[in-house]
Design a protein around this motif. Structure first.
Motif, PDB file in Angstrom:
ATOM      1  N   LEU A 148      19.976   1.644   1.560  1.00  0.00           N
ATOM      2  CA  LEU A 148      20.310   2.641   0.539  1.00  0.00           C
ATOM      3  C   LEU A 148      19.331   2.586  -0.634  1.00  0.00           C
ATOM      4  N   ILE A 149      18.873   1.377  -0.976  1.00  0.00           N
ATOM      5  CA  ILE A 149      17.897   1.241  -2.065  1.00  0.00           C
ATOM      6  C   ILE A 149      16.626   2.008  -1.737  1.00  0.00           C
ATOM      7  N   GLN A 150      16.133   1.828  -0.524  1.00  0.00           N
ATOM      8  CA  GLN A 150      14.919   2.525  -0.120  1.00  0.00           C
ATOM      9  C   GLN A 150      15.160   4.031  -0.024  1.00  0.00           C
ATOM     10  N   SER A 151      16.339   4.427   0.461  1.00  0.00           N
ATOM     11  CA  SER A 151      16.667   5.856   0.544  1.00  0.00           C
ATOM     12  C   SER A 151      16.721   6.479  -0.846  1.00  0.00           C
ATOM     13  N   ALA A 152      17.324   5.761  -1.787  1.00  0.00           N
ATOM     14  CA  ALA A 152      17.417   6.278  -3.153  1.00  0.00           C
ATOM     15  C   ALA A 152      16.034   6.442  -3.764  1.00  0.00           C
ATOM     16  N   TYR A 153      15.174   5.473  -3.509  1.00  0.00           N
ATOM     17  CA  TYR A 153      13.829   5.528  -4.088  1.00  0.00           C
ATOM     18  C   TYR A 153      13.021   6.671  -3.492  1.00  0.00           C
ATOM     19  N   LYS A 154      13.111   6.833  -2.176  1.00  0.00           N
ATOM     20  CA  LYS A 154      12.373   7.926  -1.530  1.00  0.00           C
ATOM     21  C   LYS A 154      12.899   9.281  -1.989  1.00  0.00           C
ATOM     22  N   ARG A 155      14.198   9.374  -2.231  1.00  0.00           N
ATOM     23  CA  ARG A 155      14.762  10.644  -2.687  1.00  0.00           C
ATOM     24  C   ARG A 155      14.231  10.994  -4.079  1.00  0.00           C
ATOM     25  N   ILE A 156      14.117   9.982  -4.935  1.00  0.00           N
ATOM     26  CA  ILE A 156      13.567  10.214  -6.277  1.00  0.00           C
ATOM     27  C   ILE A 156      12.118  10.684  -6.183  1.00  0.00           C
ATOM     28  N   ARG A 157      11.373  10.129  -5.248  1.00  0.00           N
ATOM     29  CA  ARG A 157       9.964  10.483  -5.083  1.00  0.00           C
ATOM     30  C   ARG A 157       9.781  11.751  -4.236  1.00  0.00           C
ATOM     31  N   GLY A 158      10.862  12.248  -3.655  1.00  0.00           N
ATOM     32  CA  GLY A 158      10.781  13.486  -2.893  1.00  0.00           C
ATOM     33  C   GLY A 158      10.051  13.363  -1.573  1.00  0.00           C
ATOM     34  N   ILE A 159      10.187  12.201  -0.903  1.00  0.00           N
ATOM     35  CA  ILE A 159       9.517  11.997   0.379  1.00  0.00           C
ATOM     36  C   ILE A 159      10.537  11.564   1.432  1.00  0.00           C
TER      37      ILE A 159
ATOM     38  N   GLY B 250       6.754   8.039  14.577  1.00  0.00           N
ATOM     39  CA  GLY B 250       8.143   8.269  14.954  1.00  0.00           C
ATOM     40  C   GLY B 250       9.123   7.384  14.225  1.00  0.00           C
ATOM     41  N   HIS B 251       8.619   6.360  13.513  1.00  0.00           N
ATOM     42  CA  HIS B 251       9.494   5.423  12.811  1.00  0.00           C
ATOM     43  C   HIS B 251       9.216   5.373  11.304  1.00  0.00           C
ATOM     44  N   GLY B 252       8.163   6.022  10.857  1.00  0.00           N
ATOM     45  CA  GLY B 252       7.831   5.971   9.442  1.00  0.00           C
ATOM     46  C   GLY B 252       6.922   4.807   9.106  1.00  0.00           C
ATOM     47  N   GLY B 253       7.058   4.307   7.888  1.00  0.00           N
ATOM     48  CA  GLY B 253       6.186   3.245   7.415  1.00  0.00           C
ATOM     49  C   GLY B 253       6.819   1.869   7.514  1.00  0.00           C
ATOM     50  N   VAL B 254       6.082   0.870   7.047  1.00  0.00           N
ATOM     51  CA  VAL B 254       6.579  -0.505   7.043  1.00  0.00           C
ATOM     52  C   VAL B 254       7.833  -0.628   6.187  1.00  0.00           C
ATOM     53  N   LEU B 255       7.829  -0.014   5.017  1.00  0.00           N
ATOM     54  CA  LEU B 255       8.997  -0.114   4.141  1.00  0.00           C
ATOM     55  C   LEU B 255      10.219   0.576   4.733  1.00  0.00           C
ATOM     56  N   ASP B 256      10.004   1.608   5.539  1.00  0.00           N
ATOM     57  CA  ASP B 256      11.121   2.268   6.212  1.00  0.00           C
ATOM     58  C   ASP B 256      11.776   1.336   7.223  1.00  0.00           C
ATOM     59  N   ARG B 257      10.964   0.568   7.947  1.00  0.00           N
ATOM     60  CA  ARG B 257      11.479  -0.318   8.994  1.00  0.00           C
ATOM     61  C   ARG B 257      11.985  -1.639   8.439  1.00  0.00           C
ATOM     62  N   CYS B 258      11.442  -2.068   7.314  1.00  0.00           N
ATOM     63  CA  CYS B 258      11.738  -3.415   6.805  1.00  0.00           C
ATOM     64  C   CYS B 258      12.639  -3.405   5.572  1.00  0.00           C
TER      65      CYS B 258
ATOM     66  N   TYR C 104       0.839  -1.200   0.000  1.00  0.00           N
ATOM     67  CA  TYR C 104       0.000   0.000   0.000  1.00  0.00           C
ATOM     68  C   TYR C 104       0.876   1.254   0.000  1.00  0.00           C
ATOM     69  N   GLU C 105       1.909   1.247   0.839  1.00  0.00           N
ATOM     70  CA  GLU C 105       2.839   2.375   0.868  1.00  0.00           C
ATOM     71  C   GLU C 105       3.543   2.529  -0.473  1.00  0.00           C
ATOM     72  N   PHE C 106       3.945   1.408  -1.061  1.00  0.00           N
ATOM     73  CA  PHE C 106       4.626   1.440  -2.351  1.00  0.00           C
ATOM     74  C   PHE C 106       3.717   2.027  -3.428  1.00  0.00           C
ATOM     75  N   ALA C 107       2.449   1.599  -3.431  1.00  0.00           N
ATOM     76  CA  ALA C 107       1.502   2.121  -4.421  1.00  0.00           C
ATOM     77  C   ALA C 107       1.298   3.628  -4.229  1.00  0.00           C
ATOM     78  N   ARG C 108       1.166   4.043  -2.992  1.00  0.00           N
ATOM     79  CA  ARG C 108       0.951   5.466  -2.717  1.00  0.00           C
ATOM     80  C   ARG C 108       2.173   6.288  -3.113  1.00  0.00           C
ATOM     81  N   MET C 109       3.362   5.750  -2.898  1.00  0.00           N
ATOM     82  CA  MET C 109       4.586   6.443  -3.306  1.00  0.00           C
ATOM     83  C   MET C 109       4.617   6.666  -4.811  1.00  0.00           C
ATOM     84  N   ASN C 110       3.932   5.785  -5.533  1.00  0.00           N
ATOM     85  CA  ASN C 110       3.896   5.884  -6.994  1.00  0.00           C
ATOM     86  C   ASN C 110       2.586   6.490  -7.503  1.00  0.00           C
ATOM     87  N   HIS C 111       1.865   7.129  -6.573  1.00  0.00           N
ATOM     88  CA  HIS C 111       0.665   7.897  -6.916  1.00  0.00           C
ATOM     89  C   HIS C 111      -0.473   7.032  -7.446  1.00  0.00           C
ATOM     90  N   PHE C 112      -0.605   5.818  -6.896  1.00  0.00           N
ATOM     91  CA  PHE C 112      -1.736   4.951  -7.191  1.00  0.00           C
ATOM     92  C   PHE C 112      -2.618   4.861  -5.949  1.00  0.00           C
TER      93      PHE C 112
END
Length: 264
Positions: free
Chosen positions: A217-228, A237-245, A39-47
């Motif tokens: 780093l993969i997740q950081s790179a992706y979030k940087r591209i998406r500007g979030i 305080g910890h972010g989302g599931v993808l941030d923790r996992c 769900y987080e991944f879809a929202r990051m990609n504007h779905f």
């Protein structure tokens, strides 16, 4: 900080309890986390979650994560091809309103999230009946690497690791994370040498740390591209599931790929 600590203690305790209990508790928890992650991944990609593309992705995640073997259902590799085919069909049905680039990202997300969580379930139920040991070993190495990299970086960090992606990470910190991860793996080997030889422990400790930091780093790179900053706010305080996992999703499949754990 107080909210972060309280959330961490509650979430961590619940996760560890479900891991120890195993069975439907552990499997159910990981299924829920995988669906939230997608769900987080879809929202990051504007779905939106109810979009046909997102729903197909959710189905793909369930395909990977759900314990079908408990229902005598055989899961064939060609089903992944069918998932890809259905994703591609959306480009036709939408008359390219949803183009190949967006479809490819959503298919990639289903594999990334689904296979990652599926590998965690597989590790918990290794054929040698010591899945809890192997699960705690990998989580221990991942968490040790994260903590070791953070504290070593703060104390000795001078050389930036990848400033364009994660400006706070340092090479010294990354090396410290590898060392602490190996130490933890060696402690597991000392506790159960009949399961984990010391040489193999060193290998698992290095792989878990290096690949885990790469997953971060993969997740950081992706979030940087998406500007979030965070993938979501599931854990205050910890972010989302993808941030923790993010490290988990890479380490568990990779260690299994290298056949470093017991396998059928």
């Amino acid at each position: 900080m107080k909210q972060r600590i309280i959330t961490g203690i509650i979430a961590g305790s619940a996760f560890l309890a479900c891991t120890v209990i195993g069975g439907p508790w552990y499997q159910g928890l990981l299924i829920v986390l995988s669906l939230i992650g997608y769900y987080e991944f879809a929202r990051m990609n504007h779905f939106q979650w109810w979009n046909i593309t997102s729903l197909l992705g959710f189905a793909g995640v369930i395909y990977f994560v759900f314990p079908w073997e408990g229902f005598d259902v055989s899961v064939e590799p060609m089903w992944m091809w069918l998932l890809m085919f259905l994703f591609l069909t959306i480009t036709v049905l939408s008359k390219n309103r949803i183009d190949i680039d967006r479809i490819a990202v959503m298919f990639l997300g289903a594999v990334y999230v689904g296979v990652g969580f599926q590998a965690m379930i597989t590790t918990r139920y290794t054929p040698d009946d010591h899945g809890l040991f192997w699960t705690f070993l990998l989580f221990g190495c991942i968490w040790a690497s994260d903590s070791g990299a953070y504290f070593t970086g703060r104390a000795f960090g001078r050389t930036k690791l990848w400033p364009s992606i994660s400006p706070n990470k340092t090479i010294e910190g990354a090396f410290g994370g590898v060392v602490i991860s190996v130490v933890i793996a060696l402690l597991f080997a000392w506790y159960a040498p009949e399961l984990l030889p010391f040489g193999k422990a060193v290998g698992i400790g290095i792989v878990a740390a290096v690949v885990g930091q790469l997953g971060d780093l993969i997740q950081s790179a992706y979030k940087r591209i998406r500007g979030i900053k965070d993938s979501g706010n599931f854990l205050p305080g910890h972010g989302g599931v993808l941030d923790r996992c993010d490290s988990w999703l890479i380490v568990f499949p990779f260690v299994q790929l290298l056949m470093l754990l017991p396998h059928a």
